[in-house]
Design an enzyme around this catalytic site. Sequence first.
Site, PDB file in Angstrom:
ATOM      1  N   SER A 302       4.584   9.204  23.297  1.00  0.00           N
ATOM      2  CA  SER A 302       5.745   9.116  24.174  1.00  0.00           C
ATOM      3  C   SER A 302       5.793  10.248  25.196  1.00  0.00           C
ATOM      4  CB  SER A 302       7.016   9.068  23.319  1.00  0.00           C
ATOM      5  OG  SER A 302       8.142   8.705  24.087  1.00  0.00           O
ATOM      6  N   ASP A 313      -4.216  13.036  35.216  1.00  0.00           N
ATOM      7  CA  ASP A 313      -4.392  12.274  36.451  1.00  0.00           C
ATOM      8  C   ASP A 313      -4.459  13.177  37.676  1.00  0.00           C
ATOM      9  OD1 ASP A 313      -4.380  10.011  34.952  1.00  0.00           O
ATOM     10  OD2 ASP A 313      -2.583   9.112  35.837  1.00  0.00           O
ATOM     11  N   LYS A 327       2.296   5.075  23.014  1.00  0.00           N
ATOM     12  CA  LYS A 327       3.671   4.597  23.087  1.00  0.00           C
ATOM     13  C   LYS A 327       4.152   4.751  24.526  1.00  0.00           C
ATOM     14  CE  LYS A 327       8.282   4.441  22.434  1.00  0.00           C
ATOM     15  NZ  LYS A 327       9.327   4.754  23.431  1.00  0.00           N
TER      16      LYS A 327
END
Length: 440
Positions: A302, A313, A327
């Site tokens: 999460s 990224d 999740k």
Amino acid sequence: MRASLRVPVALAIGVVIGVGVSVGHSVLADRSDATTQSALPVTELQNFVVVLDRVKRDYVEPVSDKKLIDLALHGMLSGLDPHSSYMDPQEYKDMNAVTSGKFGGLGIEVTGADGVIRVVSPIDDTPAAKAGIKAGDLIVKINDTAVAGLSLTDAVNQMRGKPGTKITLTIIRKDAPKPIVVTLTREIIHVKSVRSKMLEPGYGYIRISQFSTGTGDAVREQLRDLEKQAGGKLKGLVLDLRNNPGGVLTSAVKVANTFLDKGDIVSIRGRDKDSNHVWKAQAGERMYAGPMVVLVNGGSASASEIVAGALKDDRRAVLVGSRTFGKGSVQTIIPLADGSALRLTTARYYTPNGQSIQGEGIIPNVELQPAKVEAGASSALTLHESDLSGHLTNPELSQFDDKEDESKKVDETEQKLAGDDYGLYQGLVILKGLVSVGAR
């Protein structure tokens, strides 16, 4: 019709035993139910009333209307996905208590699927962690009650209890030859979500065990302290998100912004376009721009995946460890008039590159296989001539004795780290490599 108050949140993966789940951001959307309702299924509602009446009349024991309706609501929500649920007033109150960082229970995050209760992660310094419970363990028995057939809510309710009372869990662990039985004592859990230390001169370490309301500020405070210990500037930083089940979304965004100065951090997208949102790094909020390694594993879920995904990224950090839990859904808390609430999955979240990690997780840049270096093992440690008893000294190098002594201290520190925490040891090695090549 009274408009319902809807609070979108990005929740920890399952349920923290002793409370509920950690809530996320507090963006509110006040909308009329009438705009979202379609025609009611009359035939199905009639069937529901018939079943309700039949159970009341013919069930082997008397059952109150309230209990039957509560059971129906629990079943309706839990049947949608592992993260949607109905919370009665006490469960909703317990869930809200998590965000304060203090609650009662075992300190274990769990989720339910296919009739089993799976441990997502134990929380640091809690009864579960001290008992050796690990991410991925399957709980098959609670005291003398088999978990098979129990809902996640029922199982959690059985594991909750008064602080000071004992509970016995039977767990199945991958590669363990037989079930493991552990006895724990329930406690009031005081969660210190952020810890830090110097691994070696100039190399800092920050551990986030979960994201509560004050985590973002705590990380910045710990970072300032590490920089002070490093004489004003860190050479490199290890951010440890292993076994972090998630928590408050805004705290995750603030942590990511501590290391990013531009670009997206995370976005959410769902059926309701008005609830779609993108969180971006705020210029001027970045505190540390040096080399970073982020440690993750299967217990990272999460909100911790939001931070890891953003830093990966943006190529801001090297992720080291194993694939995260996966999740990637957002739950909305919908309070009801009687003090109960719905926790409903309403959207998915996406990393800056547009990747939904729901069910997939984040693949680290450097994947590590579980390993432990035993004392005296040579697989990860190198023996040098200078380590041999009675080795000849080099008089021309005497001027460097002080530096050699310091280097030996560093080697000893790394040897101990390799034995205590192989993942962290490898992370430090990779971090030193980044520093040596001048990576940011």
